[in-house]
Motif scaffolding. Sequence first.
Motif, PDB file in Angstrom:
ATOM      1  N   ALA A 130       3.179  -5.989  -0.392  1.00  0.00           N
ATOM      2  CA  ALA A 130       1.963  -6.115  -0.776  1.00  0.00           C
ATOM      3  C   ALA A 130       0.651  -7.179  -1.235  1.00  0.00           C
ATOM      4  O   ALA A 130      -0.406  -7.754  -1.215  1.00  0.00           O
ATOM      5  CB  ALA A 130       1.203  -4.458  -0.621  1.00  0.00           C
TER       6      ALA A 130
ATOM      7  N   ASN B  95      -0.480  -5.390   7.340  1.00  0.00           N
ATOM      8  CA  ASN B  95      -1.711  -3.883   7.353  1.00  0.00           C
ATOM      9  C   ASN B  95      -1.478  -3.203   8.655  1.00  0.00           C
ATOM     10  O   ASN B  95      -1.308  -4.030  10.201  1.00  0.00           O
ATOM     11  CB  ASN B  95      -3.003  -4.875   7.398  1.00  0.00           C
TER      12      ASN B  95
ATOM     13  N   GLY C 268       0.041  -2.607   3.242  1.00  0.00           N
ATOM     14  CA  GLY C 268      -1.416  -3.479   3.507  1.00  0.00           C
ATOM     15  C   GLY C 268      -1.029  -4.715   2.197  1.00  0.00           C
ATOM     16  O   GLY C 268       0.328  -5.596   2.459  1.00  0.00           O
ATOM     17  N   THR C 269      -1.964  -5.771   1.871  1.00  0.00           N
ATOM     18  CA  THR C 269      -1.994  -6.768   1.162  1.00  0.00           C
ATOM     19  C   THR C 269      -3.466  -6.499   0.456  1.00  0.00           C
ATOM     20  O   THR C 269      -4.077  -6.420   0.438  1.00  0.00           O
ATOM     21  CB  THR C 269      -2.440  -8.167   1.929  1.00  0.00           C
ATOM     22  N   VAL C 270      -2.952  -6.448  -1.334  1.00  0.00           N
ATOM     23  CA  VAL C 270      -3.934  -6.772  -2.825  1.00  0.00           C
ATOM     24  C   VAL C 270      -3.768  -7.596  -2.783  1.00  0.00           C
ATOM     25  O   VAL C 270      -2.706  -8.795  -3.033  1.00  0.00           O
ATOM     26  CB  VAL C 270      -3.669  -5.331  -2.827  1.00  0.00           C
TER      27      VAL C 270
ATOM     28  N   THR D 198      -7.493  -3.524  -8.189  1.00  0.00           N
ATOM     29  CA  THR D 198      -7.169  -3.748  -6.923  1.00  0.00           C
ATOM     30  C   THR D 198      -7.489  -3.927  -5.890  1.00  0.00           C
ATOM     31  O   THR D 198      -8.279  -2.751  -5.453  1.00  0.00           O
ATOM     32  CB  THR D 198      -5.562  -2.755  -6.608  1.00  0.00           C
TER      33      THR D 198
ATOM     34  N   ARG E 238      -7.831  -4.214  -2.012  1.00  0.00           N
ATOM     35  CA  ARG E 238      -6.991  -4.513  -0.796  1.00  0.00           C
ATOM     36  C   ARG E 238      -7.978  -5.331   0.252  1.00  0.00           C
ATOM     37  O   ARG E 238      -8.673  -5.210   0.627  1.00  0.00           O
ATOM     38  CB  ARG E 238      -7.363  -3.134   0.028  1.00  0.00           C
TER      39      ARG E 238
END
Length: 303
Positions: A206, A225, A229-231, A238, A240
């Motif tokens: 992520a 996603n 997810g991508t963070v 954090t 997102r």
Amino acid sequence: MRLAFMGSPGFSVPALRALVAAGHEVVMVYAQPPRPAGRGQKETPCPVHRAALDLGLPVRTPQRLRNNAAELADFAALNLDVAVVAAYGLILPQAMLDAPRLGCLNIHASLLPRWRGAAPIQAAILAGDAESGITIMQMEAGLDTGPMLLAEALPIGPRMTMPELHDALSEMGARLIPRVLEAIPAPVPQPEAGVTYAPKLTKADARLDWTLPADVLDRRIRALNPWPGTVTDWGGETLRILAAEPGVGEGAPGTILALGAAPLVACGQGALRLTRLQRAGRAAMPSGDFLRGSPMTLGMILG
């Protein structure tokens, strides 16, 4: 035909419903065991389990199949013509592959031999592939190595997201598997050239690396996603990133170059405009709404 269906996630549900609608005798459904879910961590059946119950079909949820003689004996006793497998999540031992009269058929979400493995839909978007598709294959002991019975391609649009491609392939698989069972096509060995693998995704995937080019990061955000997810790190918090689009700008990777309606962030090459964001413990929202209530400033570094 007298068959068993083996699947777990939402991807597999349309195929199960299509087989029932086509008049096949689904004598058993196999699914992953219920898992804790939600705030209360209540044991929750997976989507295929729930769909099977809605259809009035019996369900088995073994924890394992390997070294499970009782489960293998029960499977053999079903006297199946065929078993249909779609993202089940457990490896079938050879005795189970051999038990049905016509063996086990797998609905795989790629054009084999490209993207064998656990995450073919995400892998196709990550790689920037122009197309994906469904392959119905005869299962054997190797990882998605069996001969192909039917395949159909699907173009991947330039802004297609994982959920969009997932749903399109799910419906395609549901349309193709009854065709295969109507008249089992002659199996065709997979080509030896062009083999690629799509490993299982983890939470570690992520984290965004802003030194990568903007087009690579754009594909990661569209592919990963909703999960994992991508963070990115944002001032020790954090953040997102749920959606983004290519933008114009240059700067040190991770630098916020502009705000306006959405943050513009410098990448290793080019920039990305972040269009939908979510803080930890907060609701997801369009970037314009996010910026009205957050201390994001020009020159801030995401990492």
